[in-house]
Design an enzyme around this catalytic site. Structure first.
Site, short mmCIF file in Angstrom:
data_model
loop_
_atom_site.label_atom_id
_atom_site.label_comp_id
_atom_site.label_asym_id
_atom_site.label_seq_id
_atom_site.Cartn_x
_atom_site.Cartn_y
_atom_site.Cartn_z
N TYR A 65 56.86 88.60 52.76
CA TYR A 65 58.19 89.02 52.32
C TYR A 65 58.92 89.80 53.42
O TYR A 65 60.15 89.82 53.45
CB TYR A 65 58.09 89.92 51.08
CG TYR A 65 58.05 89.19 49.76
CD1 TYR A 65 57.12 88.19 49.53
CD2 TYR A 65 58.95 89.51 48.76
CE1 TYR A 65 57.08 87.53 48.31
CE2 TYR A 65 58.91 88.87 47.54
CZ TYR A 65 57.98 87.88 47.32
OH TYR A 65 57.94 87.25 46.11
N ASP A 121 43.80 80.06 45.45
CA ASP A 121 43.94 78.84 44.64
C ASP A 121 42.89 78.83 43.52
O ASP A 121 43.19 78.51 42.37
CB ASP A 121 43.87 77.58 45.51
CG ASP A 121 42.65 77.56 46.42
OD1 ASP A 121 41.98 78.59 46.59
OD2 ASP A 121 42.36 76.47 46.98
N ASP A 149 52.89 86.21 37.61
CA ASP A 149 53.63 85.39 36.64
C ASP A 149 52.67 84.57 35.81
O ASP A 149 52.81 84.44 34.59
CB ASP A 149 54.61 84.45 37.36
CG ASP A 149 56.02 85.01 37.43
OD1 ASP A 149 56.17 86.24 37.37
OD2 ASP A 149 56.98 84.21 37.53
C1 IPM Z 1 59.14 89.87 41.19
C2 IPM Z 1 60.30 89.02 41.55
C3 IPM Z 1 60.80 89.46 42.91
C4 IPM Z 1 59.71 89.18 43.91
C5 IPM Z 1 62.13 88.84 43.37
C6 IPM Z 1 63.20 88.99 42.32
C7 IPM Z 1 62.57 89.41 44.68
O1 IPM Z 1 59.95 87.67 41.51
O2 IPM Z 1 59.30 91.11 41.13
O3 IPM Z 1 58.06 89.30 40.97
O4 IPM Z 1 59.55 88.04 44.37
O5 IPM Z 1 58.99 90.12 44.24
MG MG Z 2 58.04 87.29 40.76
#
Ligand code: IPM
Ligand code: MG
Length: 370
Positions: free
Chosen positions: A143, A227, A255
């Site tokens: 990032y 993975d 997620d």
């Molecule tokens: C999260 C989101 C963020 C990330 C985005 C909105 C920048 O997906 O907090 O997981 O990728 O970290």
């Molecule tokens: Mg995210």
């Protein structure tokens, strides 16, 4: 820090302000009923800040954030700002706060509440009792790594570059957060990377092993390739307790883990900075569900993740463990009573909106003898 507790409230966009309203009612309740007072500041962030000030995170907001003991964040983003340049979008506010405040440890619990077992798309026996804590590194890796950018090659092609990079100290500090958490849980940590193909992953693995050996010999550490971790999370998620991983893998896996619970609308998160010499630390608390523009403004959003984020804030930033537990217990009772917002609706349950759900949590809190 004990006398004045400074809180910055950043509701943001979409359903952010709606769910934040319910969290604020809990803050009022804490003040009225338990004498726990917060000094509150309120500000714009994300798209709301772009509209008013031309930037998703203004210097003024950042100054308030630096000054606060903790930040309660709603959500940012929406279709109105989707066409803006990459570096001007509402989401930049989150990345900017993480970077500027050094919020390197992103705690993302994925917990299945008993009354919601059937909300998961997985079989009940696979997810019942699930309680995972993902610790995602959040100020490093791909990032933020350099070099990055987009260049045009002599032959006219474009080339996009991002760099995955981790140093010993970056890995150690997030590792310590994970091992510390594990000591208060089942003393198991799974460290996740791709050391089979990435040098940064190999360093990650070696540093985690050395850290465990040197400082946390009582914690069981396993190494899992990213993975395989994704596959195992769907196959048999209860084998995991604390999972510590890089920024990008943590984004994906949190997620995935969140969806195991069946409702992202239930999941809070905390992002912590380093402990300062005065004992405090910067920290930001936010639901992971995002701004949900499709249901914004309709009073249909689930406020429980925002309320549970407030509970995390009480626990991690102010050691108000009893109050955090009260709020979490109230949420479970509301669910057990059969109240559901649309995102967690089940046959036979009573469908309610944002305000009624928030009110129900308050009513449960009121039943606690003061
Ligand atoms: C999260 C989101 C963020 C990330 C985005 C909105 C920048 O997906 O907090 O997981 O990728 O970290
Ligand atoms: Mg995210």
């Amino acid at each position: 820090m004990a006398d004045t507790r400074k809180l910055l409230i950043l509701p943001g966009d979409g359903i952010g302000p709606e769910v934040m309203r319910e969290a604020r009612r809990i803050l009022d309740w804490l003040d009225r009923k338990r004498g726990i007072h917060f000094e509150l500041e309120d500000d714009l962030v994300g798209g709301a800040s772009i509209d008013a000030r031309g930037t998703p995170l203004s210097d003024g907001t950042l100054a308030l954030a630096r000054d606060a003991d903790a930040i309660l964040f709603g959500a940012v983003g929406g279709p109105a700002w989707e066409k803006l340049g990459f570096d001007k979008r509402p989401e930049i506010a989150i990345l900017g706060l993480r970077r500027e405040l050094g919020l390197f440890a992103n705690l993302r619990p994925a917990k299945v509440y008993d009354p919601l077992v059937s909300a998961s798309t997985l079989k009940p026996e696979v997810v019942r009792g699930l309680d995972i804590m993902i610790v995602r590194e959040s100020t490093g890796g791909i990032y933020f790594g350099e070099p990055r950018g987009i260049e045009t090659l002599p032959d006219g092609q474009r080339r996009g570059v991002n760099t995955e990079v981790y140093t010993t100290s970056e890995i150690e500090r997030v590792g310590r957060v994970a091992f510390n958490l594990a000591q208060g849980r089942t003393k198991r940590v799974a460290s996740v990377e791709k050391s089979n193909v990435m040098e940064s992953g190999l360093v990650w693995r070696q540093v985690m092993t050395a850290l465990r050996d040197a400082e946390f010999p009582d914690v069981e550490l396993t190494h899992v390739l990213a993975d395989n971790c994704a596959m195992q999370l769907v196959r048999a998620p209860k084998q995991f307790d604390v999972v510590v991983t890089t920024n990008l893998f943590g984004d994906l896996l949190s997620d995935l883990a969140g969806q195991l619970t069946g409702s992202l609308g239930m999941l809070p998160s905390a992002t912590l900075g380093a402990v300062r010499p005065d004992g405090g630390r910067h920290a930001l608390y936010e639901p992971i569900h995002g701004s949900a523009p499709d249901i914004a403004g309709r009073g249909a959003a689930n406020p429980l993740a925002q309320i549970l984020s407030l509970a995390m804030l009480l626990r991690y930033s102010f050691e108000l463990t009893a109050e955090a537990a009260l709020i979490e217990a109230a949420v479970v009772r509301v669910l057990a009573n059969g109240l559901r917002t649309a995102d967690i609706m089940a046959p036979g349950a009573a469908r309610v909106g944002t305000g009624v759900m928030g009110e129900a949590v308050l009513r449960e809190l009121d039943k606690v003898p003061q």
